[in-house]
Write a protein that holds these residues in place. Structure first.
Motif, mmCIF file in Angstrom:
data_model
loop_
_atom_site.group_PDB
_atom_site.id
_atom_site.type_symbol
_atom_site.label_atom_id
_atom_site.label_comp_id
_atom_site.label_asym_id
_atom_site.label_seq_id
_atom_site.Cartn_x
_atom_site.Cartn_y
_atom_site.Cartn_z
ATOM 1 N N SER A 1 36.204 64.458 14.369
ATOM 2 C CA SER A 1 36.998 63.233 14.363
ATOM 3 C C SER A 1 36.904 62.566 12.989
ATOM 4 C CB SER A 1 36.486 62.259 15.426
ATOM 5 O OG SER A 1 35.194 61.777 15.067
ATOM 6 N N LEU A 2 37.841 61.672 12.713
ATOM 7 C CA LEU A 2 37.766 60.886 11.486
ATOM 8 C C LEU A 2 36.456 60.105 11.453
ATOM 9 C CD1 LEU A 2 38.936 59.792 8.844
ATOM 10 C CD2 LEU A 2 40.124 58.046 10.214
ATOM 11 N N ARG A 3 36.020 59.620 12.580
ATOM 12 C CA ARG A 3 34.751 58.892 12.666
ATOM 13 C C ARG A 3 33.606 59.759 12.127
ATOM 14 N NH1 ARG A 3 35.414 57.904 17.361
ATOM 15 N NH2 ARG A 3 35.908 55.681 17.356
ATOM 16 N N TYR A 4 33.556 61.018 12.562
ATOM 17 C CA TYR A 4 32.536 61.952 12.097
ATOM 18 C C TYR A 4 32.674 62.174 10.587
ATOM 19 C CZ TYR A 4 29.987 66.280 11.315
ATOM 20 O OH TYR A 4 29.135 67.228 10.818
ATOM 21 N N VAL A 5 33.897 62.403 10.130
ATOM 22 C CA VAL A 5 34.131 62.673 8.717
ATOM 23 C C VAL A 5 33.695 61.479 7.865
ATOM 24 C CG1 VAL A 5 35.921 63.118 6.968
ATOM 25 C CG2 VAL A 5 35.931 64.385 9.138
ATOM 26 N N LEU A 6 33.982 60.267 8.306
ATOM 27 C CA LEU A 6 33.548 59.085 7.551
ATOM 28 C C LEU A 6 32.025 59.009 7.484
ATOM 29 C CD1 LEU A 6 36.139 56.464 8.805
ATOM 30 C CD2 LEU A 6 35.912 57.341 6.469
ATOM 31 N N CYS A 7 31.365 59.262 8.598
ATOM 32 C CA CYS A 7 29.890 59.263 8.584
ATOM 33 C C CYS A 7 29.373 60.341 7.632
ATOM 34 C CB CYS A 7 29.327 59.482 9.987
ATOM 35 S SG CYS A 7 29.531 58.067 11.081
ATOM 36 N N HIS A 8 29.974 61.516 7.698
ATOM 37 C CA HIS A 8 29.555 62.601 6.805
ATOM 38 C C HIS A 8 29.781 62.225 5.345
ATOM 39 C CE1 HIS A 8 28.899 66.416 4.947
ATOM 40 N NE2 HIS A 8 30.119 66.354 4.432
ATOM 41 N N MET A 9 30.914 61.615 5.038
ATOM 42 C CA MET A 9 31.203 61.265 3.647
ATOM 43 C C MET A 9 30.273 60.168 3.130
ATOM 44 S SD MET A 9 33.307 63.363 2.410
ATOM 45 C CE MET A 9 33.701 62.518 0.888
ATOM 46 N N ILE A 10 29.847 59.253 4.002
ATOM 47 C CA ILE A 10 28.834 58.269 3.597
ATOM 48 C C ILE A 10 27.556 59.001 3.225
ATOM 49 C CG2 ILE A 10 27.351 56.384 4.394
ATOM 50 C CD1 ILE A 10 29.785 55.563 6.229
ATOM 51 N N GLU A 11 27.139 59.938 4.083
ATOM 52 C CA GLU A 11 25.914 60.711 3.837
ATOM 53 C C GLU A 11 26.046 61.547 2.576
ATOM 54 O OE1 GLU A 11 23.852 64.467 3.707
ATOM 55 O OE2 GLU A 11 25.903 64.350 4.460
ATOM 56 N N GLU A 12 27.158 62.253 2.432
ATOM 57 C CA GLU A 12 27.380 63.137 1.277
ATOM 58 C C GLU A 12 27.382 62.345 -0.025
ATOM 59 O OE1 GLU A 12 28.707 66.848 -0.653
ATOM 60 O OE2 GLU A 12 27.748 66.436 1.250
ATOM 61 N N THR A 13 28.091 61.231 -0.044
ATOM 62 C CA THR A 13 28.172 60.426 -1.259
ATOM 63 C C THR A 13 26.814 59.824 -1.601
ATOM 64 O OG1 THR A 13 30.483 59.944 -0.718
ATOM 65 C CG2 THR A 13 29.444 58.552 -2.395
ATOM 66 N N ALA A 14 26.121 59.285 -0.600
ATOM 67 C CA ALA A 14 24.802 58.681 -0.846
ATOM 68 C C ALA A 14 23.794 59.726 -1.330
ATOM 69 C CB ALA A 14 24.306 57.990 0.412
ATOM 70 N N ARG A 15 23.843 60.920 -0.754
ATOM 71 C CA ARG A 15 22.914 61.980 -1.166
ATOM 72 C C ARG A 15 23.144 62.337 -2.630
ATOM 73 N NH1 ARG A 15 23.118 67.735 -0.739
ATOM 74 N NH2 ARG A 15 25.151 67.573 0.257
ATOM 75 N N HIS A 16 24.402 62.476 -3.023
ATOM 76 C CA HIS A 16 24.679 62.825 -4.416
ATOM 77 C C HIS A 16 24.460 61.648 -5.358
ATOM 78 C CE1 HIS A 16 25.593 66.877 -3.582
ATOM 79 N NE2 HIS A 16 26.648 66.604 -2.840
ATOM 80 N N LEU A 17 24.529 60.426 -4.870
ATOM 81 C CA LEU A 17 24.155 59.274 -5.696
ATOM 82 C C LEU A 17 22.682 59.359 -6.062
ATOM 83 C CD1 LEU A 17 26.093 56.415 -3.944
ATOM 84 C CD2 LEU A 17 26.445 57.245 -6.268
ATOM 85 N N GLY A 18 21.868 59.819 -5.133
ATOM 86 C CA GLY A 18 20.452 60.038 -5.435
ATOM 87 C C GLY A 18 20.279 61.066 -6.537
ATOM 88 N N HIS A 19 21.076 62.138 -6.470
ATOM 89 C CA HIS A 19 21.029 63.132 -7.545
ATOM 90 C C HIS A 19 21.447 62.514 -8.874
ATOM 91 C CE1 HIS A 19 21.792 66.189 -4.145
ATOM 92 N NE2 HIS A 19 20.509 66.191 -4.433
ATOM 93 N N LEU A 20 22.530 61.743 -8.854
ATOM 94 C CA LEU A 20 22.983 61.084 -10.078
ATOM 95 C C LEU A 20 21.902 60.170 -10.643
ATOM 96 C CD1 LEU A 20 26.662 60.174 -9.102
ATOM 97 C CD2 LEU A 20 25.967 61.817 -10.859
ATOM 98 N N ASP A 21 21.231 59.465 -9.772
ATOM 99 C CA ASP A 21 20.181 58.545 -10.205
ATOM 100 C C ASP A 21 19.023 59.299 -10.857
ATOM 101 O OD1 ASP A 21 19.509 55.838 -10.452
ATOM 102 O OD2 ASP A 21 18.210 55.915 -8.693
ATOM 103 N N ILE A 22 18.612 60.400 -10.259
ATOM 104 C CA ILE A 22 17.511 61.185 -10.823
ATOM 105 C C ILE A 22 17.912 61.781 -12.171
ATOM 106 C CG2 ILE A 22 16.186 63.327 -10.523
ATOM 107 C CD1 ILE A 22 16.235 62.631 -7.458
#
Length: 180
Positions: free
Chosen positions: A139-160
């Protein structure tokens, strides 16, 4: 630098999901501010040479495209993506010759297109792309949750990576809170 505010504490589900995704997305440009082209493309992790600031921005851009255009809308890939049959699975991260400013602009443009798709769909809408044919549509709901997780995870990479490049963390560059 424009950082989006957190969504209101008591807002509805759509506002929460899109608000948190937009907040995470807004940090991407902030984490790249002030980088030289050399640093944006510098390989700091010997075991992950594709994981550069520029490579991660490109990855996030193409993730947006993949999830919202290809998967949610079912738009066929007619060669516009960096992925090819039998090609490298992380082809979107091969951006050594692409200026960081261009990658950030493309990411912002993709975010806007994704937001238009999101606005036009119910949270219960399901993927129309290739996974739908296998009975595994999300569902779009699932995709939005996944994209929050995906973006936040890669923000951690960017920060490091940013900290390895010049010692700065993203929070060193956040605007000071307003005092009332």
């Amino acid at each position: 630098m424009t950082v989006v505010n957190r969504p209101p504490l008591t807002s509805d589900e759509r506002t929460q999901l899109t608000g948190w995704l937009d907040l995470q997305r807004s940090f991407v440009r902030m984490k790249c501010e002030g980088l030289s082209e050399a640093d944006a493309h510098r390989k700091t992790l010997s075991t992950s040479p594709l994981m550069t600031m520029a490579g991660l921005v490109a990855h996030l851009r193409w993730n947006e495209y993949s999830w919202f255009h290809l998967n949610m809308l079912g738009t066929p890939d007619t060669g516009q993506t960096p992925w090819t049959e039998g090609g490298h699975p992380d082809a979107e991260m091969f951006v050594d010759d692409v200026p960081l400013a261009q990658l950030l602009d493309e990411y912002d443009e993709e975010r806007a297109r994704s937001n238009a798709i999101i606005a036009g769909l119910s949270l219960d809408a399901v993927e129309q792309g290739p996974y739908a044919a296998n009975g595994e549509a999300a569902s779009l709901r699932y995709v939005l949750c996944h994209m929050i997780e995906e973006t936040a995870r890669h923000l951690g990479h960017l920060d490091i990576i940013r900290e390895l490049l010049d010692g700065q963390t993203s929070y060193d560059r956040l605007p000071a809170p307003e005092v009332s």
